[in-house]
Design a protein around this motif. Sequence first.
Motif, short mmCIF file in Angstrom:
data_model
loop_
_atom_site.label_atom_id
_atom_site.label_comp_id
_atom_site.label_asym_id
_atom_site.label_seq_id
_atom_site.Cartn_x
_atom_site.Cartn_y
_atom_site.Cartn_z
N ARG A 64 0.84 -1.28 0.34
CA ARG A 64 -0.23 0.18 -0.06
C ARG A 64 0.72 1.30 0.17
O ARG A 64 0.39 2.28 -0.16
N HIS A 65 2.12 1.15 0.27
CA HIS A 65 2.99 2.26 0.31
C HIS A 65 4.30 2.03 -0.29
O HIS A 65 5.04 0.97 0.10
N LEU A 66 4.76 2.84 -1.32
CA LEU A 66 5.80 2.81 -2.08
C LEU A 66 6.74 4.01 -1.89
O LEU A 66 6.25 5.16 -2.08
N VAL A 67 8.03 4.06 -1.16
CA VAL A 67 8.69 4.99 -0.76
C VAL A 67 10.04 5.05 -1.69
O VAL A 67 10.79 4.32 -1.73
N ALA A 68 10.13 6.44 -2.07
CA ALA A 68 11.43 6.75 -3.03
C ALA A 68 12.13 7.75 -2.17
O ALA A 68 11.89 8.95 -2.09
N SER A 112 6.61 12.11 10.07
CA SER A 112 6.22 11.08 9.35
C SER A 112 4.66 10.88 9.11
O SER A 112 3.78 11.41 9.97
N PRO A 113 4.10 10.43 8.00
CA PRO A 113 2.73 10.13 7.73
C PRO A 113 2.09 9.54 8.95
O PRO A 113 2.64 8.64 9.72
N ALA A 114 0.76 9.67 9.18
CA ALA A 114 0.31 9.15 10.48
C ALA A 114 -0.03 7.69 10.14
O ALA A 114 0.24 7.00 11.18
N ILE A 115 -0.03 7.14 8.97
CA ILE A 115 -0.10 5.60 8.78
C ILE A 115 1.12 4.93 9.27
O ILE A 115 0.85 3.87 9.72
#
Length: 231
Positions: A64-68, A112-115
């Motif tokens: 659900r989360h792709l981080v570059a 950081s994002p809440a998720i």
Amino acid sequence: MTSLIPLGHDLWTVEGAPIRGAGGFDFPTRMCIARLTDGSLWVHSPIALNASLTSEIAGLGPVRHLVAPNDLHHRFLADWAAAYPDARIYAAPGVAQKSPGVVVDEGLEPESPAIWADLFQQVIFDGNMITTEVVFFHHPSGTLIFTDLLQQMPSGWYKGWRATVARADLMTGDYPSVPRKFRIAFRNRRAMRAAIAKLRRLPVQKIVMAHGPVVETNAAKVLDTAFAWAR
């Protein structure tokens, strides 16, 4: 044989195939995968995707989360976005411009994002003329995750003149190091030292680098030695 290497507490690393960089320099690749509190998967610096890896990932949960984490690590982002269309893309500055076919949903910020705020702390190293890198700390496992800012190429990885250049650039050696070109490229030294201070306050137990081995012993000392030049 699985390609997923467990680091503990729902965090894994995966070694990828080497990629060719500028000047014919090959780089080993590595990514990290974390399972978040809601069961979704967080993928840091995606490597080349293949059927075997896709199958293994499916056993962990939904991506659900792709981080570059910097604008040098976007080569496979479009492939992952196509394979996991429900995933949101989070990127450091510059990634959107270098990946015009990829829609960046959210820029990486100091907070950081809440998720994933309950699991990860992120520290931004900006003011560098080469790239802005976001370093992540995974609290449950005590793992600090670097991309290019810290490197340690395998012994004998380069030959001939490339070996000479890599050695002079501090890319190779007995311990992980910040390459010389990145040291020189920092223009905001105050911001750089503030970011380093944040890292030193973290309870680091392991270090992961995109271009180097996993450090599982004396990680805090390795971190301190790698940034001793900045004092």
